[in-house]
Design a protein around this motif. Structure first.
Motif, PDB file in Angstrom:
ATOM      1  N   GLU A   1       2.707  -1.988 -20.293  1.00  0.00           N
ATOM      2  CA  GLU A   1       3.001  -1.560 -18.920  1.00  0.00           C
ATOM      3  C   GLU A   1       1.741  -1.049 -18.232  1.00  0.00           C
ATOM      4  OE1 GLU A   1       5.979   1.398 -19.602  1.00  0.00           O
ATOM      5  OE2 GLU A   1       7.633  -0.038 -19.461  1.00  0.00           O
ATOM      6  N   PHE A   2       0.927  -0.331 -18.969  1.00  0.00           N
ATOM      7  CA  PHE A   2      -0.293   0.227 -18.395  1.00  0.00           C
ATOM      8  C   PHE A   2      -1.281  -0.878 -18.027  1.00  0.00           C
ATOM      9  CE2 PHE A   2      -4.488   2.183 -18.543  1.00  0.00           C
ATOM     10  CZ  PHE A   2      -4.296   3.255 -17.682  1.00  0.00           C
ATOM     11  N   VAL A   3      -1.452  -1.861 -18.913  1.00  0.00           N
ATOM     12  CA  VAL A   3      -2.375  -2.969 -18.637  1.00  0.00           C
ATOM     13  C   VAL A   3      -1.884  -3.782 -17.439  1.00  0.00           C
ATOM     14  CG1 VAL A   3      -3.275  -5.147 -19.553  1.00  0.00           C
ATOM     15  CG2 VAL A   3      -3.307  -3.095 -20.977  1.00  0.00           C
ATOM     16  N   LEU A   4      -0.578  -4.053 -17.374  1.00  0.00           N
ATOM     17  CA  LEU A   4      -0.036  -4.782 -16.223  1.00  0.00           C
ATOM     18  C   LEU A   4      -0.210  -3.979 -14.930  1.00  0.00           C
ATOM     19  CD1 LEU A   4       3.183  -6.349 -17.777  1.00  0.00           C
ATOM     20  CD2 LEU A   4       1.039  -7.505 -17.176  1.00  0.00           C
ATOM     21  N   SER A   5      -0.041  -2.673 -15.013  1.00  0.00           N
ATOM     22  CA  SER A   5      -0.255  -1.826 -13.836  1.00  0.00           C
ATOM     23  C   SER A   5      -1.716  -1.854 -13.402  1.00  0.00           C
ATOM     24  CB  SER A   5       0.161  -0.387 -14.138  1.00  0.00           C
ATOM     25  OG  SER A   5       1.538  -0.306 -14.386  1.00  0.00           O
ATOM     26  N   ALA A   6      -2.628  -1.783 -14.365  1.00  0.00           N
ATOM     27  CA  ALA A   6      -4.057  -1.825 -14.038  1.00  0.00           C
ATOM     28  C   ALA A   6      -4.418  -3.173 -13.413  1.00  0.00           C
ATOM     29  CB  ALA A   6      -4.900  -1.562 -15.284  1.00  0.00           C
ATOM     30  N   LEU A   7      -3.841  -4.265 -13.923  1.00  0.00           N
ATOM     31  CA  LEU A   7      -4.099  -5.591 -13.327  1.00  0.00           C
ATOM     32  C   LEU A   7      -3.549  -5.665 -11.902  1.00  0.00           C
ATOM     33  CD1 LEU A   7      -3.456  -7.975 -16.354  1.00  0.00           C
ATOM     34  CD2 LEU A   7      -5.639  -7.490 -15.220  1.00  0.00           C
ATOM     35  N   ALA A   8      -2.367  -5.098 -11.679  1.00  0.00           N
ATOM     36  CA  ALA A   8      -1.800  -5.082 -10.325  1.00  0.00           C
ATOM     37  C   ALA A   8      -2.688  -4.280  -9.378  1.00  0.00           C
ATOM     38  CB  ALA A   8      -0.384  -4.505 -10.357  1.00  0.00           C
ATOM     39  N   ILE A   9      -3.211  -3.167  -9.849  1.00  0.00           N
ATOM     40  CA  ILE A   9      -4.105  -2.339  -9.032  1.00  0.00           C
ATOM     41  C   ILE A   9      -5.396  -3.095  -8.741  1.00  0.00           C
ATOM     42  CG2 ILE A   9      -5.512  -0.234  -9.098  1.00  0.00           C
ATOM     43  CD1 ILE A   9      -3.108   1.013 -10.673  1.00  0.00           C
ATOM     44  N   PHE A  10      -5.916  -3.801  -9.724  1.00  0.00           N
ATOM     45  CA  PHE A  10      -7.104  -4.626  -9.533  1.00  0.00           C
ATOM     46  C   PHE A  10      -6.856  -5.669  -8.435  1.00  0.00           C
ATOM     47  CE2 PHE A  10      -9.375  -8.555 -10.393  1.00  0.00           C
ATOM     48  CZ  PHE A  10     -10.687  -8.117 -10.444  1.00  0.00           C
ATOM     49  N   VAL A  11      -5.711  -6.344  -8.485  1.00  0.00           N
ATOM     50  CA  VAL A  11      -5.388  -7.385  -7.495  1.00  0.00           C
ATOM     51  C   VAL A  11      -5.245  -6.773  -6.100  1.00  0.00           C
ATOM     52  CG1 VAL A  11      -3.592  -9.026  -6.794  1.00  0.00           C
ATOM     53  CG2 VAL A  11      -4.388  -8.979  -9.161  1.00  0.00           C
ATOM     54  N   VAL A  12      -4.576  -5.627  -5.996  1.00  0.00           N
ATOM     55  CA  VAL A  12      -4.422  -4.974  -4.688  1.00  0.00           C
ATOM     56  C   VAL A  12      -5.785  -4.564  -4.139  1.00  0.00           C
ATOM     57  CG1 VAL A  12      -3.507  -2.923  -3.530  1.00  0.00           C
ATOM     58  CG2 VAL A  12      -2.049  -4.229  -5.066  1.00  0.00           C
ATOM     59  N   SER A  13      -6.671  -4.068  -4.994  1.00  0.00           N
ATOM     60  CA  SER A  13      -8.026  -3.692  -4.551  1.00  0.00           C
ATOM     61  C   SER A  13      -8.788  -4.918  -4.062  1.00  0.00           C
ATOM     62  CB  SER A  13      -8.796  -3.039  -5.701  1.00  0.00           C
ATOM     63  OG  SER A  13      -8.161  -1.882  -6.132  1.00  0.00           O
ATOM     64  N   PHE A  14      -8.666  -6.017  -4.781  1.00  0.00           N
ATOM     65  CA  PHE A  14      -9.313  -7.267  -4.381  1.00  0.00           C
ATOM     66  C   PHE A  14      -8.770  -7.742  -3.032  1.00  0.00           C
ATOM     67  CE2 PHE A  14      -9.628 -11.890  -4.362  1.00  0.00           C
ATOM     68  CZ  PHE A  14     -10.954 -12.095  -4.694  1.00  0.00           C
ATOM     69  N   LEU A  15      -7.443  -7.694  -2.879  1.00  0.00           N
ATOM     70  CA  LEU A  15      -6.824  -8.130  -1.624  1.00  0.00           C
ATOM     71  C   LEU A  15      -7.157  -7.200  -0.462  1.00  0.00           C
ATOM     72  CD1 LEU A  15      -3.345  -9.335  -2.923  1.00  0.00           C
ATOM     73  CD2 LEU A  15      -5.325 -10.726  -2.242  1.00  0.00           C
ATOM     74  N   TYR A  16      -7.445  -5.948  -0.755  1.00  0.00           N
ATOM     75  CA  TYR A  16      -7.889  -5.018   0.284  1.00  0.00           C
ATOM     76  C   TYR A  16      -9.188  -5.518   0.915  1.00  0.00           C
ATOM     77  CZ  TYR A  16      -9.836  -0.767   2.329  1.00  0.00           C
ATOM     78  OH  TYR A  16     -10.411   0.134   3.181  1.00  0.00           O
ATOM     79  N   GLU A  17     -10.119  -5.956   0.087  1.00  0.00           N
ATOM     80  CA  GLU A  17     -11.374  -6.509   0.614  1.00  0.00           C
ATOM     81  C   GLU A  17     -11.114  -7.805   1.375  1.00  0.00           C
ATOM     82  OE1 GLU A  17     -14.518  -5.374   0.767  1.00  0.00           O
ATOM     83  OE2 GLU A  17     -13.891  -3.498  -0.147  1.00  0.00           O
ATOM     84  N   ALA A  18     -10.167  -8.623   0.897  1.00  0.00           N
ATOM     85  CA  ALA A  18      -9.815  -9.852   1.615  1.00  0.00           C
ATOM     86  C   ALA A  18      -9.227  -9.519   2.986  1.00  0.00           C
ATOM     87  CB  ALA A  18      -8.827 -10.679   0.792  1.00  0.00           C
ATOM     88  N   LEU A  19      -8.440  -8.466   3.055  1.00  0.00           N
ATOM     89  CA  LEU A  19      -7.862  -8.048   4.332  1.00  0.00           C
ATOM     90  C   LEU A  19      -8.947  -7.596   5.305  1.00  0.00           C
ATOM     91  CD1 LEU A  19      -5.353  -7.411   6.056  1.00  0.00           C
ATOM     92  CD2 LEU A  19      -5.265  -5.193   4.923  1.00  0.00           C
ATOM     93  N   LYS A  20      -9.933  -6.864   4.814  1.00  0.00           N
ATOM     94  CA  LYS A  20     -11.041  -6.456   5.678  1.00  0.00           C
ATOM     95  C   LYS A  20     -11.780  -7.688   6.208  1.00  0.00           C
ATOM     96  CE  LYS A  20     -13.728  -3.542   3.633  1.00  0.00           C
ATOM     97  NZ  LYS A  20     -14.454  -2.520   2.864  1.00  0.00           N
ATOM     98  N   PHE A  21     -11.986  -8.686   5.338  1.00  0.00           N
ATOM     99  CA  PHE A  21     -12.644  -9.923   5.754  1.00  0.00           C
ATOM    100  C   PHE A  21     -11.801 -10.640   6.808  1.00  0.00           C
ATOM    101  CE2 PHE A  21     -12.795 -14.537   5.213  1.00  0.00           C
ATOM    102  CZ  PHE A  21     -14.095 -14.783   5.590  1.00  0.00           C
ATOM    103  N   LEU A  22     -10.495 -10.711   6.595  1.00  0.00           N
ATOM    104  CA  LEU A  22      -9.604 -11.381   7.547  1.00  0.00           C
ATOM    105  C   LEU A  22      -9.670 -10.719   8.918  1.00  0.00           C
ATOM    106  CD1 LEU A  22      -7.334 -13.405   8.230  1.00  0.00           C
ATOM    107  CD2 LEU A  22      -5.717 -11.656   7.425  1.00  0.00           C
TER     108      LEU A  22
END
Length: 183
Positions: free
Chosen positions: A50-71
């Motif tokens: 559960e912790f690893v899946l949560s960390a991966l989800a947080i990683f993806v949200v952080s990545f998408l945050y930068e994509a949103l700034k670019f958009l």
């Protein structure tokens, strides 16, 4: 009393012992480990999986945050380009001489007026930018709160997601002075 591992769960009156009422301690210093409550009561990682899946989800949200700034930057540039093209066309029309032959009237056409404040405020491009900005602010605060769990691994997921997102999207700035924080 161990203040470092103090449980801030305020369910003092419950005596249930099933898995749904267990809680992870809220440690207020940087720490490792996999038992962590993340953002709200329903998101608790008890197991390593559960912790690893949560960390991966947080990683993806952080990545998408930068994509949103670019958009948002891309949409703002596109809107500015449209506006400059519109102004250039108006300027060309203003500078053109009527063709020889007198087919056109000598009466000048009405000048196109600039948009009023209210027209610019309720333009679809401005509304989209405002909504995307709202989403960006919410995500940024949620990432900050995740970082404030002080778990090394969750902090690393946020940092690596933002860093990799910037690697993919942040390089595209045309002007090195462009910044989202300081004018």
């Amino acid at each position: 009393m161990d203040l470092m591992a103090m449980d801030h769960d305020h369910d003092h009156g419950t005596s249930d012992t099933d898995d749904t009422t267990k809680s992870c301690p809220m440690i207020m210093v940087f720490h490792g480990g996999h038992c962590e409550r993340i953002l709200w009561r329903g998101w608790v990682a008890y197991t390593v999986t559960e912790f690893v899946l949560s960390a991966l989800a947080i990683f993806v949200v952080s990545f998408l945050y930068e994509a949103l700034k670019f958009l948002r930057q891309h949409l703002a540039r596109r809107e500015a380009r449209k506006e400059s093209e519109r102004l250039a066309v108006e300027q060309r029309r203003k500078n053109e001489n009527p063709p020889a032959g007198g087919c056109c009237s000598e009466t000048p056409l009405a000048e196109p007026r600039d948009q009023t404040y209210w027209q610019r405020l309720f333009a679809s491009s401005h509304i989209i930018q405002a909504l995307l900005n709202l989403v960006q602010i919410v995500i940024s605060y949620l990432l900050m709160l995740i970082f404030m769990t002080f778990n090394y691994w969750l902090c690393l997921a946020v940092i690596l997601g933002l860093g990799l997102g910037y690697f993919f999207f942040g390089w595209n700035k045309k002007n090195p002075d462009e910044s989202e924080c300081c004018p």
